[in-house]
Design a protein around this motif. Structure first.
Motif, PDB file in Angstrom:
ATOM      1  N   VAL A  19     -19.338  -5.632 -27.195  1.00 55.13           N
ATOM      2  CA  VAL A  19     -20.428  -5.217 -28.073  1.00 55.13           C
ATOM      3  C   VAL A  19     -21.246  -4.165 -27.355  1.00 55.13           C
TER       4      VAL A  19
ATOM      5  N   ILE B 288     -17.163 -11.902 -34.236  1.00 53.02           N
ATOM      6  CA  ILE B 288     -16.869 -12.248 -32.841  1.00 53.02           C
ATOM      7  C   ILE B 288     -16.328 -13.673 -32.763  1.00 53.02           C
TER       8      ILE B 288
ATOM      9  N   TYR C 275     -21.864  -9.437 -37.111  1.00 47.37           N
ATOM     10  CA  TYR C 275     -21.125  -9.242 -35.856  1.00 47.37           C
ATOM     11  C   TYR C 275     -20.791 -10.597 -35.242  1.00 47.37           C
TER      12      TYR C 275
ATOM     13  N   GLY D 219     -22.057  -0.201 -36.707  1.00 43.59           N
ATOM     14  CA  GLY D 219     -23.105  -0.674 -37.599  1.00 43.59           C
ATOM     15  C   GLY D 219     -24.388   0.103 -37.438  1.00 43.59           C
TER      16      GLY D 219
ATOM     17  N   VAL E 102     -15.933  -1.954 -35.147  1.00 45.37           N
ATOM     18  CA  VAL E 102     -16.960  -2.094 -36.167  1.00 45.37           C
ATOM     19  C   VAL E 102     -18.180  -1.303 -35.724  1.00 45.37           C
TER      20      VAL E 102
ATOM     21  N   LYS F  65     -26.952  -7.544 -40.119  1.00 45.73           N
ATOM     22  CA  LYS F  65     -25.768  -6.977 -39.485  1.00 45.73           C
ATOM     23  C   LYS F  65     -25.402  -7.776 -38.229  1.00 45.73           C
ATOM     24  N   THR F  66     -26.434  -8.139 -37.475  1.00 48.01           N
ATOM     25  CA  THR F  66     -26.180  -8.896 -36.242  1.00 48.01           C
ATOM     26  C   THR F  66     -25.446 -10.190 -36.564  1.00 48.01           C
TER      27      THR F  66
ATOM     28  N   VAL G  81     -17.552  -3.785 -31.160  1.00 47.24           N
ATOM     29  CA  VAL G  81     -18.675  -3.556 -32.064  1.00 47.24           C
ATOM     30  C   VAL G  81     -19.569  -2.504 -31.429  1.00 47.24           C
TER      31      VAL G  81
ATOM     32  N   ASP H  51     -23.234  -1.316 -32.099  1.00 45.31           N
ATOM     33  CA  ASP H  51     -24.432  -1.524 -32.907  1.00 45.31           C
ATOM     34  C   ASP H  51     -25.336  -0.295 -32.801  1.00 45.31           C
TER      35      ASP H  51
END
Ligand code: ADP
Ligand code: ZN
Ligand code: ZN
Length: 719
Positions: free
Chosen positions: A243, A231, A227, A347, A345, A223-224, A310, A312
């Protein structure tokens, strides 16, 4: 005609304040900080709008004392976001606006952004100052070598020489802290996996406008990496990315990872662990940064070119603030994205049921990553150790100990998860059943052997460990149950060859994370013992065993979110095992091996369990199918707290579809000598609930006698 300025101040009052703006100070733009007299003090406030009349007689109005900076500290989009929060969380706008500012700006000592950084200019890199200007030469050399010249300047009082360099065009002031000159080791981006590529194919075209995208990806699915690519695309358009990450996931490694990936870009961090000065500086510099990596509070950061948000680990509880403005940074992020027409986003390997339900209902776009990014990496096998049939000794069963021994023998690493810090959850007197109560709370004092204290984890009360029972005098007191300190001691005795490290809030200072990461990566640790902090996004390739002890309390908890949280926690902890080419194994000790949660866990079936939980929630009319607001009251006596709530209930307007429960003591009925009670209101319609609270809240201000404290919690997560 006088100019009247409407000012927002940090007060509990739900109103704005009018001041006369002396001609010599005006005009001012909305968002500018001003200093005004307030009662007998002075306060910093936020200018909102200029008007020509006021409900108050003009000659009674007091004057704005000064304007702190011509440029607005708060931009129109942040003013609008704060207004959304004021409406949604029913919290005073002024208090919100001031809380979004870093502490230095908020204090009554005017903070002038006069401490910029001196950096060498393009021309200055190759310039040759005349030989006789020794000091200038030295300063220029120093700037070329180390760009961080603010402290040095102050120390050496070189302002004059700096001015000379600037006049020559060889140096300039900037408000953006320069990046350290460290050469970035550009890792470059790996080739996207087919799943990542499919996700990108859907996400990249969606980046031009608002929309919420939920990435549900198993731990280690990359997932990282996803991102980072999103980005990258946003930065290429000259925009900024925000983020948001949970408090304890923000490590120096993560920061470095981002810097390495975007060499030459300004990656900045914002979190409460930063010193006040650094936090203020980074906040002031945020408008010029490319990527802002931050915790909850950075959702309010000034980002004029925002192009992507984002969030996370969007399920993480630390996104919700539990005092003051009880906002959810995830929800505010979605609101900000909508206002700014910017994609959001979210996640997680274990999305919150709130977000997942949105995705299932197609309000969010659901993107799934079902495989680990590194092709050899397999999801671990999960085994249960049935405590009904297998005896426990000091918290450990034989199969658990054996697994640890085998892992150690293979030279691999283990983690042992126990969500209770301290030595033991309580101290116990076998003769009279005294169990170390906290004198201020309805909770037990936790035994901390290393510091020789009994500590309350709720109010902070501490005391020496008594030599005898305070109630009956029995000198033979026993530690009751297991905490991580005791577990560490037990493991050290059973596995003398193992190098054991414990991590929990008692041992971890922010910087210690970096050191721990290196120790684990470098192979200097065999067994990591810890609380839920272990569950957070670390990637240790040699960690092949995860042992989970005693989580049964959550299986039958009265808190309806307990199973959701436990499932997420177990998935995350399990996700720490077997991240690279070695298979992972997870062992869970439980007295309830038949609980359905474990069936889904063993199949790594988040989606399946989420659907089960959602069906339950729907049937029981619980969130996310209903919306809740909790009114909390605290008073010296329970009678007073309940009386306040009963009065509040009596004042409630009638609204169709809004139901009110009866007033009850809070599950933790007493904390720090205050009794706590609560009143829950819920509705299946958010609009109706909002309208109800809008009508109701002003009534609450009128209730007499008042209580020590009351608050409204919109979308409460803990009760
Ligand atoms: P998550 O955030 O989903 O837990 P990460 O982004 O940390 O996963 O990725 C897990 C591991 O897989 C990391 O070591 C990362 O470097 C690696 N990885 C991610 N994407 C790829 C890829 N496309 N190719 C190779 N390795 C990858
Ligand atoms: Zn006793
Ligand atoms: Zn206490």
């Amino acid at each position: 005609m006088p100019s009247i300025l409407q000012v927002a101040l940090d007060t509990p009052l739900h109103r704005l304040f009018d001041y006369r703006l002396p001609d010599e100070l005006g005009p001012v733009q909305p968002g500018v900080l001003v200093e005004v007299p307030f009662g007998r003090t002075r306060q910093i406030g936020v200018a909102l709008s200029l008007q020509t009349d006021s409900a108050i007689q003009t000659d009674k109005l007091r004057d704005v004392l000064c304007v702190l900076d011509d440029r607005p500290a708060l931009s129109p989009d942040i003013l609008r976001l704060a207004q959304f929060c004021a409406d949604y969380y029913h919290y005073p706008l002024g208090a919100i606006l001031l809380a979004t500012l870093p502490p230095r700006l908020r204090n009554a000592t005017p903070f002038v952004a006069d401490t910029p950084w001196l950096v060498v200019s393009e021309a200055g890199r190759t310039a040759e100052p005349p030989a006789r200007a020794k000091a200038q030469r030295a300063l220029l050399d120093a700037l070329r070598a180390a760009p961080q010249m603010r402290d040095a300047l102050r120390a050496q009082k070189q302002g004059r020489h700096a001015a000379a360099l600037i006049a020559a065009g060889w140096a300039e002031w900037t408000r953006t802290p320069p990046q350290t000159a460290e050469t970035p080791q550009t890792a470059g981006s790996p080739l996207a996996t087919p799943e990542q590529q499919a996700a990108l194919d859907r996400l990249l075209p969606a980046l031009t406008q608002f929309g919420v995208h939920l990435i549900h990806g198993v731990t280690g699915s990359g997932k990282t990496e996803l991102y980072l690519r999103l980005i990258d695309a946003v930065l290429a358009r000259g925009l900024q990315a925000l983020v948001l990450i949970p408090e304890i996931a923000l490590t120096p490694q993560l920061e470095q990872h981002f810097r390495n990936r975007f060499p030459g870009r300004r990656v900045m961090t914002l979190h409460s662990g930063l010193a006040e000065a650094a936090r203020t500086e980074n906040w002031l510099a945020a408008p010029d940064c490319d990527v802002l990596l931050g915790t909850r509070l950075s959702v309010f950061a000034p980002l004029p070119r925002l192009g992507l948000i984002v969030v996370d680990e969007e399920h993480d509880g630390s996104f919700k603030q539990q005092d003051g403005l009880r906002y959810s940074a995830r929800d505010v992020a979605v609101a900000r994205g909508k206002q700014a027409n910017v994609p959001v986003v979210l996640g997680s390997a274990t999305p919150s049921l709130e977000s997942y339900a949105h995705a299932l209902a197609d309000r969010y776009q659901l993107i799934e990553l079902q495989q680990r990014a590194i092709s050899q990496a397999q999801l671990p096998t999960i085994e249960l150790v049935d405590l009904k049939h297998i005896p426990v000794d000091n918290g450990l069963t034989r199969p658990a100990l054996q697994a640890l021994t085998e892992t150690l023998a293979r030279g691999e690493q283990s983690l042992v998860f126990l969500n209770r810090r301290g030595y033991a959850p309580a101290l116990y007197c076998p003769s009279c059943a005294w169990v170390s109560p906290c004198p201020r709370c309805s909770a037990r004092l936790v035994l901390h052997r290393t510091s020789h204290r009994l500590k309350c984890h709720h109010c902070g009360f501490e005391t020496r460990i008594p030599h005898e029972c305070p109630s009956c005098g029995n000198p033979d007191l026993k530690a009751l149950g297991q905490g991580t300190q005791r577990l560490e001691e037990t493991l050290a005795a059973l596995l003398p060859a193992a190098r054991i490290r414990r991590i929990d809030r008692d041992t971890m200072r922010p910087r210690a994370w970096a050191e721990l990461g290196e120790a684990v990566h470098g192979g200097a640790v065999d067994i990591l013992v810890g609380t839920q902090m272990l569950a957070k996004g670390h990637d240790f390739p040699n960690m092949t065993l995860a042992l989970i002890l005693d989580t049964d309390g959550a299986l039958y908890s009265p808190d309806f979110r307990a199973t959701e949280r436990l499932f997420a926690q177990l998935m995350q902890v399990a996700g720490r095992a077997g991240r690279a080419d070695k298979p992972g194994r997870v062992l869970i000790q439980t007295a309830f091996p038949d609980h359905p949660l474990f069936r889904y866990l063993q199949r790594h079936d988040y989606a399946g369990y989420a659907r089960v939980l959602l069906a339950e929630r729907k049937q029981l009319e619980l969130p996310p199918y209903t919306r809740q607001v909790l009114l909390r009251a605290e008073a010296p006596t329970m009678e007073a707290a309940l009386a306040f709530l009963q009065r509040a209930a009596a004042l409630a307007p009638e609204y169709a579809g809004v139901s009110m429960f009866s007033t009850t003591p809070a599950p933790m009925a007493r904390v720090a000598n205050l009794e706590r009670a609560q009143l829950l209101i819920q509705s299946t319609q958010r609009q109706a609930l909002q309208a109800f609270v809008r009508d109701w809240r002003p009534q609450l201000d009128t209730i007499k006698p008042r209580v020590a404290r009351w608050s409204l919690d919109v979308d409460p997560l803990v009760f």
